[in-house]
Design a protein around this motif. Structure first.
Motif, PDB file in Angstrom:
ATOM      1  N   ALA A 736       0.835  -1.198   0.000  1.00 25.25           N
ATOM      2  CA  ALA A 736       0.000   0.000   0.000  1.00 25.25           C
ATOM      3  C   ALA A 736       0.872   1.252   0.000  1.00 25.25           C
ATOM      4  O   ALA A 736       1.974   1.256   0.523  1.00 25.25           O
ATOM      5  CB  ALA A 736      -0.917   0.003   1.212  1.00 25.25           C
ATOM      6  N   ARG A 737       0.357   2.307  -0.570  1.00 28.42           N
ATOM      7  CA  ARG A 737       1.019   3.602  -0.582  1.00 28.42           C
ATOM      8  C   ARG A 737       0.060   4.649  -0.034  1.00 28.42           C
ATOM      9  O   ARG A 737      -1.152   4.443  -0.040  1.00 28.42           O
ATOM     10  CB  ARG A 737       1.443   3.977  -2.015  1.00 28.42           C
ATOM     11  CG  ARG A 737       2.539   3.082  -2.567  1.00 28.42           C
ATOM     12  CD  ARG A 737       3.850   3.322  -1.830  1.00 28.42           C
ATOM     13  NE  ARG A 737       4.941   2.508  -2.364  1.00 28.42           N
ATOM     14  CZ  ARG A 737       5.285   1.335  -1.902  1.00 28.42           C
ATOM     15  NH1 ARG A 737       4.610   0.819  -0.888  1.00 28.42           N
ATOM     16  NH2 ARG A 737       6.289   0.655  -2.417  1.00 28.42           N
ATOM     17  N   PRO A 738       0.567   5.756   0.479  1.00 31.26           N
ATOM     18  CA  PRO A 738      -0.336   6.800   0.985  1.00 31.26           C
ATOM     19  C   PRO A 738      -1.367   7.178  -0.068  1.00 31.26           C
ATOM     20  O   PRO A 738      -1.069   7.248  -1.269  1.00 31.26           O
ATOM     21  CB  PRO A 738       0.614   7.970   1.280  1.00 31.26           C
ATOM     22  CG  PRO A 738       1.925   7.316   1.543  1.00 31.26           C
ATOM     23  CD  PRO A 738       1.978   6.117   0.643  1.00 31.26           C
ATOM     24  N   PRO A 739      -2.613   7.390   0.326  1.00 28.17           N
ATOM     25  CA  PRO A 739      -3.691   7.612  -0.651  1.00 28.17           C
ATOM     26  C   PRO A 739      -3.539   8.940  -1.373  1.00 28.17           C
ATOM     27  O   PRO A 739      -3.170   9.956  -0.793  1.00 28.17           O
ATOM     28  CB  PRO A 739      -4.948   7.584   0.213  1.00 28.17           C
ATOM     29  CG  PRO A 739      -4.475   8.016   1.567  1.00 28.17           C
ATOM     30  CD  PRO A 739      -3.094   7.449   1.709  1.00 28.17           C
ATOM     31  N   LEU A 740      -3.841   8.895  -2.691  1.00 29.69           N
ATOM     32  CA  LEU A 740      -3.875  10.121  -3.480  1.00 29.69           C
ATOM     33  C   LEU A 740      -5.204  10.841  -3.318  1.00 29.69           C
ATOM     34  O   LEU A 740      -5.267  12.058  -3.318  1.00 29.69           O
ATOM     35  CB  LEU A 740      -3.630   9.793  -4.959  1.00 29.69           C
ATOM     36  CG  LEU A 740      -2.260   9.206  -5.294  1.00 29.69           C
ATOM     37  CD1 LEU A 740      -2.198   8.813  -6.765  1.00 29.69           C
ATOM     38  CD2 LEU A 740      -1.162  10.205  -4.954  1.00 29.69           C
TER      39      LEU A 740
END
Length: 887
Positions: A736-740
């Protein structure tokens, strides 16, 4: 709160840079003080009942007011009607109960009230003992000390005043009360060498240390701790004096009292010791002050006092920690973030004693209702949750800073369980409803109950630790910790409200092993249901809120031991899975409903529409479960990589919670579609028709418990299996990556919180709703038949009639869920008939009016309950050993 006067010239003056990590979260001083307050209140409560009884037996306290009520009822029984006698006696007994309540609360709070009084008086007494020097004749000393104090405190000095005392010990102390503080410095300390450019004077280091106590706001905590301890000692001394007057209770009450004194003494020392660590760290923020403090502690260390080794009882009596430990904390402040198992055990012991004491008090006051039980549970579980959450979050933060291992779930759970069980063993006399009595009566069953409690505590500890790992990997804000404390309080409330009532009734059940299992399951489904729903909803919202709080940051800004966000995942995954499962459930229901209508009796073709509908919906729940397992397997496949177990668990919990409360609307929609789509034209009235009321209530209340208790572990297993297959196949994990975009997370969190609020309100209304006790209802044929039986006054003694009343009370209160109405009514009718055959004229007169109503075919719940309650109060005095016991 003194500091030694001298230092070693050869001590190592190098101090590493001090970071503020120890002050990011609430300090251990506050945690241990909360533990002390909880322990004092918890240990005072179960001792209040025997102390009041001892005081009355010894003639120190006035007799119970209920005795006057009984004497008045016996004197006027021939002059009053049944209704008048009931109203007069009930009013008198209620006034006596209120007086008892006030007396018990006063005895329970006596240590705290005495502590506050001593805390207020002590600074003025100490001021007179110190005899400070006048400023006019010692202006130079005051100016030098005042300069150092201003440097140490800056703008936070406030109402802190400086005093110079004629002492020759060369130390200093900070004291005060109610935000008014003094820093007293011995004149001999200021007479040492003057400071230089490279080295401050020893007086500066000592004054900075005392000023740090004020800056850390632990002056009030320090003197409240000492005062509360002396307040408890005063109450304990009074209790020991009473025990000498009633020697037959000396061992039953005296031994728990002495153990409580020793435990509180150790808790007091722990509060006083830990505040010194924080004062050292705060003062050592200036490296030159830290170097001087290390020199002072070097003189106090083992090398300087090798002839007097530290004994084990020093930890019980000492107000200051060992110098070598203080030096280690100055050199590495993150050591303060390590969790203390002793604090957890103390908190558990205090919570156990408080819970048992409050329940016993509610029973004695005849106020043991579901509302009272819920109030008792939240009163005990919330402070315990605050202590646990603070300890665990500090431990997780410490593991991140120092790369130390994560807190051990089972070690902390064992400490908490041990404290809860120890609190049961400290109950005076091992009451029949305590775990200690159960352990003596049936050791196997008692140990099994302890294992069940350990499992519940381990689940709560694991959730708190996981929530700390989630938040502290992306943020160092404090407010999520209080959110986690609220959820932890609900989870602990579920454990307490399930375990304690089961233990209390297991010794009274004919088949204790069967009751332990069925009783706990029954408690979860009935009383504990609201705790489970609220905790699951708020707990599910926590990872969603963490996803929203996750901001993009440089790669090297994450913690060293755990990369940021490893336990997070996009919020749309569980929400989409729950919605997809709901749509598939509706479709499958609409397709299969015609076949179910032809094979199962439904509302249109059977005499029992609710049962037929429930049997028809069982395949629908099976479909929902299978679809949930498939969705969880997909989630497990997508969420592979590090920390996959925790990620799949949290996502599955969110998915299962949402699905649990979307299943009923999904089934409703499918049934309506199967009924309305074949019809032409389609009308809104057809689609608005729903389940019969009782079936909908049953599904709405039980669905969440079934889904959360059964679905989560099984579905979690399918997700882990899928993630394992992906890892074995060599596919790259998806991270997961920080949400856009934030709107999916906002939507998911909003849906979860709305469902939580709605479900909790529904469960609360369903739990506390009851029949109208003031209404006149039609009596059952069996009850009328019992009332019509001939009454022969004098056939039974008053004691035998009161024992029959006790049997009825035990049958009604021995089961937490309300028995069927006809069972309560029939049992009440038989008990009233038994009272009418007593040779006690008061019992006969009390039962006359409700029996006449039963003979006429009517039954008033409130009136019958008031009669039986009044009879219970009367029996306790007129026929000792029966009825509702007096205090």
């Amino acid at each position: 709160m003194t500091t030694p006067p001298s230092s070693a010239e050869g001590a190592d003056r190098s101090v590493p840079a001090v970071h503020d990590d120890a002050f990011l979260l609430p300090s251990a001083t506050g945690v241990r003080f909360l533990v002390l307050i909880t322990a004092t209140a918890g240990m005072s409560l179960p001792l209040a009942l025997p102390l009041v009884s001892l005081g009355r037996a010894a003639g120190v306290l006035p007799p119970h007011g209920r005795e006057e009520c009984v004497a008045e009822a016996q004197a006027r029984v021939s002059e009053q009607t049944s209704e008048e006698l009931l109203d007069t006696f009930t009013s008198c007994a209620a006034a006596a109960t209120r007086a008892d309540t006030a007396l018990l609360v006063l005895v329970m709070l006596a240590p705290l009230l005495l502590g506050v009084l001593l805390y207020t008086i002590y600074p003025h007494v100490l001021l007179r003992r110190l005899a400070p020097l006048p400023r006019e004749s010692h202006a130079a000393l005051y100016d030098r000390a005042d300069t150092e104090l201003r440097t140490a405190m800056g703008t936070s000095r406030g109402r802190t005043r400086l005093l110079i005392t004629p002492g020759t010990a060369g130390g200093a102390r900070a004291f005060g009360a109610w935000t008014r503080y003094w820093v007293a410095v011995d004149r001999s300390l200021l007479a040492t060498e003057a400071p230089t450019r490279t080295r401050p004077a020893r007086a500066a280091a000592v004054i900075h240390h005392e000023a740090a106590h004020v800056r850390n706001r632990d002056i009030d905590i320090t003197y409240l701790t000492i005062s509360i301890w002396w307040g408890f000692c005063i109450v304990a001394t009074a209790a020991l004096v009473l025990l000498t007057l009633v020697p037959q209770t000396a061992l039953r009450v005296g031994l728990p009292l002495l153990i409580s004194l020793a435990l509180l003494r150790y808790a007091r020392s722990r509060v006083l010791q830990v505040r010194e660590y924080y004062a050292d760290v705060r003062a050592a923020e200036r490296p030159e002050i830290g170097a001087e403090l290390l020199g002072l502690l070097h003189v106090m260390g083992p090398a300087a006092h090798a002839h007097s080794p530290r004994r084990w009882w020093h930890a019980l009596l000492s107000r200051h920690p060992p110098p070598d430990e203080r030096k280690a904390v100055i050199e590495k402040p993150a050591r303060l973030l390590s969790g203390e198992l002793v604090d957890v055990a103390y908190a558990g012991c205090a919570a156990s004693m408080a819970y048992f004491g409050l329940e016993h008090l509610a029973f004695r006051l005849n106020s043991h209702t579901q509302a009272a039980e819920s109030l008792i549970t939240i009163t005990v579980s919330l402070p315990l949750a605050v202590i646990l959450v603070t300890v665990l979050w500090r431990s997780v933060l410490g593991s991140r800073i120092t790369d130390a291992p994560r807190p051990r779930t089972w070690a902390i759970a064992l400490s908490l369980t041990g404290g809860l069980l120890l609190g049961q063993l400290l109950q005076p006399g091992f009451p029949p409803t305590s775990w200690g009595y159960e352990l003596l009566l049936a050791p196997g069953a008692g140990l099994f109950q302890g294992v069940l409690l350990l499992g519940g505590c381990a689940l709560v500890i694991r959730w708190i630790s996981g929530s700390a790992a989630i938040w502290l990997s992306i943020s160092q804000r404090r407010w999520p910790m209080w959110f986690a404390a609220a959820v932890g309080g609900l989870l602990l409330g579920l454990v307490l409200v399930t375990w304690f009532p089961t233990v209390a009734m297991a010794s009274l059940a004919p088949n204790r092993w069967e009751y332990i299992l069925t009783g706990m399951i029954g408690q979860v489904i009935t009383t504990g249901r609201i705790w489970l729903v609220a905790a699951a909803g708020l707990g599910s919202a926590l990872p969603l809120l963490a996803w929203l709080a996750w901001r993009r940051a440089p790669e090297d800004s994450g913690p060293r031991s755990m990369p940021a966000g490893r336990r997070l995942c996009p919020t749309w995954l569980p929400l989409a899975a729950a919605i997809l499962t709901g749509l598939c459930t509706s479709t499958a229901t609409a397709v299969l409903m015609p076949w179910l209508r032809s094979s199962v009796k439904t509302a249109e073709s059977g005499p029992d529409p609710d049962t037929g509908l429930l049997l028809g919906l069982l395949p629908m729940f099976l479909i929902a479960f299978l679809l949930g397992a498939v969705c969880a397997a997909i989630l497990g496949w997508l969420l592979g990589g590090q920390c996959v177990s925790a990620r799949v668990l949290y996502v599955t919990a969110i998915f299962a919670f949402l699905q649990a409360f979307l299943t009923v609307p999904a089934l409703h929609t499918g049934i309506a579609a199967a009924r309305c789509i074949p019809r032409a034209p389609v009308s809104l009235d057809c689609w608005s028709g729903g389940f019969p009321g009782s079936a909908e209530a049953l599904l709405g209340s039980v669905a969440g418990c079934i889904m959360l208790a059964i679905l989560v572990p099984l579905v979690w297993g399918s997700g882990l299996l899928a993630s394992t297959i992906r890892r074995i196949s060599g596919r790259a994990p998806w991270e997961a990556r920080p949400p856009l975009r934030r709107w999916p997370g906002v939507l998911a969190a909003t849906v979860t919180l709305v469902i939580t609020a709605t479900a909790t309100a529904y469960e609360a209304l369903a739990m506390f709703e009851s029949h109208d006790e003031s209404a006149v209802t039609k009596a059952g044929p069996a009850s009328v038949e019992v009332a019509d039986e001939p009454v022969r006054p004098g056939d039974l003694t008053g004691r035998d009639s009161c024992r029959a009343l006790d049997a009825h009370t035990a049958a009604m209160t021995g089961v937490r869920s309300l028995p069927p109405m006809d069972g309560v009514e029939l049992s009440s009718a038989r008990t009233l008939h038994t009272l009418a055959e007593s040779d006690d004229p008061v019992l006969v007169k009390l039962s006359t009016s409700p029996l006449e109503e039963l003979r006429s075919g009517t039954f008033r719940w409130r009136r019958a309950g008031s009669v039986l309650q009044a009879a219970g109060h009367y029996c306790a005095v007129a026929h000792p050993g029966t009825g509702i016991p007096v205090l």
